[in-house]
Design a protein around this motif. Structure first.
Motif, PDB file in Angstrom:
ATOM      1  N   ALA A  75       0.844  -1.187   0.000  1.00  0.00           N
ATOM      2  CA  ALA A  75       0.000   0.000   0.000  1.00  0.00           C
ATOM      3  C   ALA A  75       0.884   1.243   0.000  1.00  0.00           C
ATOM      4  O   ALA A  75       1.951   1.245   0.607  1.00  0.00           O
ATOM      5  CB  ALA A  75      -0.919   0.026   1.214  1.00  0.00           C
ATOM      6  N   TYR A  89      -3.579   0.115  -3.175  1.00  0.00           N
ATOM      7  CA  TYR A  89      -3.399  -1.160  -2.483  1.00  0.00           C
ATOM      8  C   TYR A  89      -3.106  -2.247  -3.508  1.00  0.00           C
ATOM      9  O   TYR A  89      -3.628  -2.224  -4.622  1.00  0.00           O
ATOM     10  CB  TYR A  89      -4.661  -1.571  -1.722  1.00  0.00           C
ATOM     11  N   LYS A 104      -6.659  -5.653  -0.768  1.00  0.00           N
ATOM     12  CA  LYS A 104      -7.812  -4.737  -0.798  1.00  0.00           C
ATOM     13  C   LYS A 104      -8.952  -5.292   0.054  1.00  0.00           C
ATOM     14  O   LYS A 104      -9.290  -6.471  -0.029  1.00  0.00           O
ATOM     15  CB  LYS A 104      -8.284  -4.528  -2.233  1.00  0.00           C
ATOM     16  N   THR A 110      -5.637  -1.465   5.656  1.00  0.00           N
ATOM     17  CA  THR A 110      -5.916  -0.037   5.578  1.00  0.00           C
ATOM     18  C   THR A 110      -4.668   0.732   5.955  1.00  0.00           C
ATOM     19  O   THR A 110      -4.096   0.513   7.032  1.00  0.00           O
ATOM     20  CB  THR A 110      -7.061   0.355   6.526  1.00  0.00           C
ATOM     21  N   LEU A 143      -0.245   0.737   9.020  1.00  0.00           N
ATOM     22  CA  LEU A 143      -0.920  -0.256   8.186  1.00  0.00           C
ATOM     23  C   LEU A 143      -1.719  -1.175   9.104  1.00  0.00           C
ATOM     24  O   LEU A 143      -1.136  -1.948   9.875  1.00  0.00           O
ATOM     25  CB  LEU A 143       0.080  -1.069   7.361  1.00  0.00           C
TER      26      LEU A 143
END
Length: 114
Positions: free
Chosen positions: A48, A59, A64, A68, A80
């Protein structure tokens, strides 16, 4: 090079979550940051990337909906959040700074067992 320090890795079970953090002591640079990972015997791959303002995020398809990325520029940190971990996520995760030159941290190990 921009100094990067990662933390937050560990050994977990499939389905668990972790939060990986990366901080830099560089207080003046403006650059995208992110995470790469490298599993044994495999090439390093992007996980990411987040822009300086946070309005552009990419991402890897494989993460995905589960991972996040976020950043706090006041703390010079990028995080992350990794959820619903899979055995295939096992790798060393390296923080990345799109600085000049590109810089990767030493990495933090994430090991996921079934």
């Amino acid at each position: 090079q921009v100094p990067l320090v990662e933390s937050g890795g560990g050994s977990v079970q499939a389905g668990d979550s972790l939060s990986l953090s990366c901080t830099t002591s560089d207080r003046s640079g403006i650059y995208d940051m992110g995470w790469y990972r490298q599993a044994p015997g495999k090439e390093r791959e992007v996980v990411a990337i987040i822009s300086w303002t946070g309005d552009r995020i990419i991402y890897a398809d494989s993460v995905k909906g589960r991972f996040t990325i976020s950043r706090d520029n006041t703390k010079r940190a990028v995080t992350l959040q990794v959820n619903r971990l899979k055995v295939g996520d096992t790798a060393k995760y390296h923080c990345y700074a799109d600085a000049q030159p590109d810089t990767w941290g030493q990495g933090t190990q994430v090991t996921v067992s079934s």
